[in-house]
Structure formats: C-alpha cells, structure tokens
Design an enzyme around this catalytic site. Structure first.
Site, PDB file in Angstrom:
ATOM      1  N   HIS A   1       0.826  -1.207   0.000  1.00  0.00           N
ATOM      2  CA  HIS A   1       0.000   0.000   0.000  1.00  0.00           C
ATOM      3  C   HIS A   1       0.867   1.267   0.000  1.00  0.00           C
ATOM      4  O   HIS A   1       1.589   1.510   0.965  1.00  0.00           O
ATOM      5  CB  HIS A   1      -0.874  -0.036   1.257  1.00  0.00           C
TER       6      HIS A   1
ATOM      7  N   HIS B   1      -0.803  10.664  -2.440  1.00  0.00           N
ATOM      8  CA  HIS B   1      -2.117  10.337  -1.882  1.00  0.00           C
ATOM      9  C   HIS B   1      -2.968  11.577  -1.619  1.00  0.00           C
ATOM     10  O   HIS B   1      -4.112  11.676  -2.064  1.00  0.00           O
ATOM     11  CB  HIS B   1      -1.954   9.537  -0.582  1.00  0.00           C
TER      12      HIS B   1
HETATM   13  O1  G3P Z   1      -6.330   0.928  -2.709  1.00  0.00           O
HETATM   14  C1  G3P Z   1      -6.795   0.951  -1.420  1.00  0.00           C
HETATM   15  C2  G3P Z   1      -6.469   2.195  -0.646  1.00  0.00           C
HETATM   16  O2  G3P Z   1      -5.297   2.787  -1.132  1.00  0.00           O
HETATM   17  C3  G3P Z   1      -7.578   3.175  -0.669  1.00  0.00           C
HETATM   18  O3  G3P Z   1      -7.445   4.154   0.313  1.00  0.00           O
HETATM   19  O4  G3P Z   1      -6.954   6.405   1.080  1.00  0.00           O
HETATM   20  O5  G3P Z   1      -5.173   4.695   1.142  1.00  0.00           O
HETATM   21  O6  G3P Z   1      -5.914   5.619  -1.037  1.00  0.00           O
HETATM   22  P1  G3P Z   1      -6.317   5.268   0.369  1.00  0.00           P
HETATM   23 MG    MG Z   2      -4.734   4.420  -2.383  1.00  0.00          MG
END
Ligand code: G3P
Ligand code: MG
Length: 261
Positions: free
Chosen positions: A17, A59
């Site tokens: 992630h 992000h």
């Molecule tokens: O792809 C899953 C996740 O990345 C979605 O939430 O806020 O971390 O982009 P966020």
């Molecule tokens: Mg994400």
C-alpha cells in the site's frame, strides 16, 4: 515477473500500500523499490493531476503532509512539485527523495511487480477526463498491461476507462465513508471490474462469497495487524493491501502453518 491481474494463479496476493510504506516514505521510488525487495506481488500507488497535466504519484490533495513544501497538486506545475523533499518527513535517511510521476514509477517498476494505480478523482469532470486520457496514453507505451490494475472510489472514472479500454483490469474501491453503495458486488460487475477492493470496515464472509459467486475477486485494505490478517484470511479474500508486505507474508506463513490440514 509474469504477474497478471486477470489470472493471479494464487491467493491471497500481497499488495504494498503506497509501496512498503511502513519502512519507507509512502508513494516514493524508495517505497516501491522496497516493496519489490520485500517480494510483494504488487504495489498500490495513488495518482493525481498537476496544473500542467502531469500524473503525480501522491495520496493527499496537497503536498503539505508528505513534503517540506505547501500547496495543492492541482495548483502546482511538475517543476514546482519536484523542488520539494518527499523523504525527510518520514526519516532523515530518505532526504532528497522526490514525489515521482506515474511515468517514472512505471519505468522503474513495470515488469518487476504488479501495479495497482489508484486514480484520485478531482472535483470537475473535465480535469478527470484529462487524467484518464493521460493515464491510458501513458500505458499505451507498453505492449502488455496484464500487470496493471486501475482502481478508484469514483465510478465515473472507471466507466470512462472501460469505455476507452475494454481489456484493462479494473478495481472498484469501497468504503461506506467515501461512497456508500447499496450493492457493491453488483456495481462492481456492472462496471466490468474484476476486483472489489474494500475497507477492513466492511469485509465479511458473505460479501466475499457473493463476489466469488459472480467471478469478482475481493481485496481488502489496509491490513497491518495479525488480528486483521487472521480475520480476512478466514473470509478467503483474494488480495491483501498492507503497509508492511514483508511482515504480512511472514504472518501469513505462520497462520497457514497452524491451520488444520
Ligand atoms: O487501494 C486501497 C487504498 O489505497 C484506498 O485508500 O486512502 O489509502 O488511497 P487510500
Ligand atoms: Mg490508495
């Protein structure tokens, strides 16, 4: 590396992630290379569009949290974005790390690891249309995109992608806090998306079964603790999105060792 989102051949796959974001600054080349070193099956990254229409891997809407600068991506040109340090906030050893573009990440990581590009929608449709167009033309540089998944919380973005490209793998993101969906599995199918990537908050046995019945794979984010992992493994999920892929793989092996044969 022959990872294919259409047919991963094993499960659960481990997706880093924002890269290996527990060990390196999120959404930087350092975190993606660490994810490759950690033997992640795929990386997840977020993209936004700059004022001069470059695809920027970040992000948040602004650079405030993850750099030493200030300002919104939508109001900055690429040259300005590149001036800031995207590593020191995390740890001084990463000083000098820059915010990457999608093109830079693909140049370095494509072929080494699966790639999950999460498109963060902007407020207006016109800008989103440019974002989608630029993302697809970036991917056209490559002969094979079986290792690319495009995901989004935004249905319109995924519809636009599907209109333009009938083959690319899509993932619909679901967290009731962002986009309450009455029937997430049906909506995923309607989009022609092969993945429904849901928050820890909503994943459950029924949802996963319902998805599997219609051939939709389920990913869950963000799974960082042993308890969360044990829970989602029981539900038979297909993909685990985690900040620490190396620890997650170790925990998965331990869980599997203890499972009755
Ligand atoms: O792809 C899953 C996740 O990345 C979605 O939430 O806020 O971390 O982009 P966020
Ligand atoms: Mg994400």
């Amino acid at each position: 590396m022959n990872f294919s989102w259409h047919n991963p051949n094993f499960k659960p796959i481990i997706i880093a992630h924002r890269g290996s974001s527990a060990s390196a600054p999120e959404n930087t080349i350092a975190s993606f290379l660490k994810a490759v070193e950690d033997q992640s099956d795929a990386i997840e990254l977020d993209i936004r569009i700059s004022l001069d229409h470059h695809l920027i891997v970040i992000h948040d809407k602004s650079i405030n949290r993850t750099t030493n600068g200030r300002g919104y991506i939508s109001k900055l040109n690429l040259d300005d974005i590149k001036r800031y340090d995207a590593g020191s906030w995390f740890d001084p050893q990463y000083a000098g790390e820059k915010i990457p573009t999608l093109s830079e990440v693909l140049n370095i990581c494509k072929g080494k690891v699966g790639i999950n590009i999460e498109i963060k929608a902007e407020a207006d449709n016109r800008t989103d249309a440019i974002l989608v167009k630029n993302c697809l033309s970036e991917l056209k540089r490559y002969r094979n995109n079986d290792d690319i998944l495009i995901s989004s919380f935004n249905k319109k973005i995924l519809e636009k992608i599907r209109e333009e490209n009938s083959n690319i793998s899509l993932g619909y993101l679901y967290d009731p806090i962002h986009n309450y969906l009455r029937n997430p599995v049906k909506q995923t199918m309607a989009l022609g998306a092969g993945y429904l990537n849901v928050s820890n908050r909503v994943v459950g046995k029924r949802l996963v079964e319902e998805a599997h019945d219609v051939g939709v794979r389920v990913g869950v984010y963000t799974v960082n603790t042993l308890n969360q992992l044990k829970k989602v493994v029981q539900f038979n999920v297909d993909a685990i999105i985690t900040n620490d892929p190396s620890r997650t793989r170790q925990m998965l092996e331990d869980i599997n060792k203890k499972a009755p044969k």
